[in-house]
Design an enzyme around this catalytic site. Sequence first.
Site, PDB file in Angstrom:
ATOM      1  N   GLU A 265       0.882  -1.150   0.000  1.00 45.72           N
ATOM      2  CA  GLU A 265       0.000   0.000   0.000  1.00 45.72           C
ATOM      3  C   GLU A 265       0.924   1.204   0.000  1.00 45.72           C
ATOM      4  O   GLU A 265       1.819   1.295   0.842  1.00 45.72           O
ATOM      5  CB  GLU A 265      -0.822  -0.053   1.288  1.00 45.72           C
ATOM      6  CG  GLU A 265      -2.064   0.751   1.290  1.00 45.72           C
ATOM      7  CD  GLU A 265      -2.703   0.724   2.671  1.00 45.72           C
ATOM      8  OE1 GLU A 265      -3.028   1.804   3.163  1.00 45.72           O
ATOM      9  OE2 GLU A 265      -2.858  -0.361   3.271  1.00 45.72           O
TER      10      GLU A 265
ATOM     11  N   ASP B 139      -6.232   9.688   9.963  1.00 46.37           N
ATOM     12  CA  ASP B 139      -4.927   9.216  10.410  1.00 46.37           C
ATOM     13  C   ASP B 139      -4.505   9.752  11.765  1.00 46.37           C
ATOM     14  O   ASP B 139      -4.781  10.896  12.111  1.00 46.37           O
ATOM     15  CB  ASP B 139      -3.872   9.579   9.362  1.00 46.37           C
ATOM     16  CG  ASP B 139      -3.968   8.700   8.135  1.00 46.37           C
ATOM     17  OD1 ASP B 139      -3.916   7.465   8.301  1.00 46.37           O
ATOM     18  OD2 ASP B 139      -4.139   9.230   7.030  1.00 46.37           O
TER      19      ASP B 139
END
Lengths: 400, 269
Positions: B49, B60
Amino acid sequence: MKLAYPKDGKFGEFGGRFIPETLVPAVEELEEAYLRFKDDKEFRQELDYYLREYAGRPTPLYFAKNLTEFVGGARIYLKREDLLHGGAHKINNTLGQGLLAKRMKKKRIIAETGAGQHGVATAMACSALGLQSEVYMGYKDTQRQRLNVFRMKLLGTKVHPVKGGTQTLKDAINEAIRDWITNVNTTYYLLGSAVGPHPYPVMVRDFQAVIGDEILSQMKELKNKSPDSVVACVGGGSNAIGTFYPLVDEDTTMFGVEAGGEGIKTEHHSATLSSGSKGILHGMLTYLLQDKHGQIKDTHSIAAGLDYPGVGPEHSYFKDSKRVKYDTVSDGDAVHAFLALSKYEGIIPALESSHAVAYAIKLAKKMSKSETIVVTLSGRGDKDVEVVEKYMSENVKNSR
Amino acid sequence: MSRIRDKFSELKSRNEKALIAYAMAGYPNDKETVSIVQSLVKGGADIIEIGLPFSDPLADGPVIQSASFHSLQKGMNPERFLNIVKKIRSKTDVPLVLMTYANLLYSRGYDKFISTVKKAGIDGIILPDMAIEEADQYLDVIRKNNMDAIFLISPNTSEERIRRIAKASTGFVYLVSTYGTTGGTQQKFQQYTHDAIKNAKKILEEKIPLGVGFGVNNADQARSILQTGADAIIVASAFLRLIAETPKAKIQGKITSFAKSLKKATILE
């Protein structure tokens, strides 16, 4: 043109719901609760009670005679949201959402704040309604609005300074959303502006529409007609959308004033609608200040409450459909208006609202003496005296 | 046709599950990103990824936030990202999944962005802020480019919604392990995470693999969620933390050995 409850939260192409999956059940629960209570008689009665008895509604529509004479044009009226408890229009929304949160059985409230006005209004509403609140505020904003940080603490709120990113309002929203993702089952996110994922832009507008509703009825009582023009400042745009929305179908010319900072040709401004482009931030599709790669830009305004790179999606819709004209006022002109209103009317306006005052002064000159302008004075300027003093001393130095 | 799907079938035939490992483009710099991906593959990562940083990464936690900030400060942009991807693609055939936020695609135009990254060698895209309701246009372009759209589900996603999301997803479905942002440091997952895996597997059956990420940071934890039924573990912040903590000369070796320890957990006995 009036979109009372747009499907999927879409104002034309703007708005919507661009959010992490964890938040989907939370916004769905919120939407369900809002639809259930927004027209509920008991809810409306309780909200009206708090707006009247606690916040001090209705607010006056004051004819600024001295300023009008000084400018020598249209009659300037001030919608005195600065007289509300807490000193800004923000309490209209925090009482509404606070009462909704209570009905949703959420005891922990989180909020973001820029200038600190929404944080203070959240702290007040939560204190009055028996809720716990925590407020995220950009570190840079905690420094330039120290008084409001202390006020929030006095009111029993925990203030979290946010040190990530640009340390202003957008980062405070990011951090509040992260908290919400983490505590989604117990926490109510009390967003302070008409931004974010659906249903926030509609809901915040509805709670702020009391401003425009009162302007309309007060003006009709005074002049038997709606105002010729209204002017409001736009950061996220909650006082402006609350002013505009009830007047959308009236014969009123509407102006939204953004922060021109040091000039919109420079990199130091927050004029999202005037110079931005379409993009996705904080759960909505709207105009944004972004670079060519889609990274959100740093913004600047002397008014912390306007220092935001996005704008409520309904404003983007009003811009593209040309129902509202959006323009800018610079830091310097806002300070001049701050000084003028203080001097001529004995009213110290918030620096945010000073942008609207500055624009109204220019506008009034171009209009006839029989015409009317209503300026939404969204907040009072006590919080800003230090900033203005500093600005004046620096600019005197620079001009020498 | 799809590198991601082929990888999952290949692993299945070997009785293995997948290790999906993350690298942030431009962290610590462009050149090392390529070496880091090679070290991850060397350690056994099955799918990579690769993050294209966004200024406002609201899903995040602090680790990816700070790596994003660092990478953007050093001038990361889609052009440089494409160069990194092309370099990786010239060295390995590992499936590459792009992770970024919706605005980077929207602002450039879905067509232009997606066809360009496809050409550079990206196989699938993950956008944590792209809700399924808003995805029609995005999905059209993804399909047109024969790429995989990987959507996320969460422990609080309803069964009806999981079905809807699974229908739109190709490659795999990404289950967010916990309530929170990326980079959790818990040693063990709570019961609700295991329940969410079981529930998702029951709904997805064997139609599409289930990857689990957010807070996966050690081999024991990885093994336990794979035993519960996940088909892949997704590890991101733990690698970035390792990069931040390790002296430059030792980074590649440490990454390979950490990847190895995680990969071991995916091999069924």
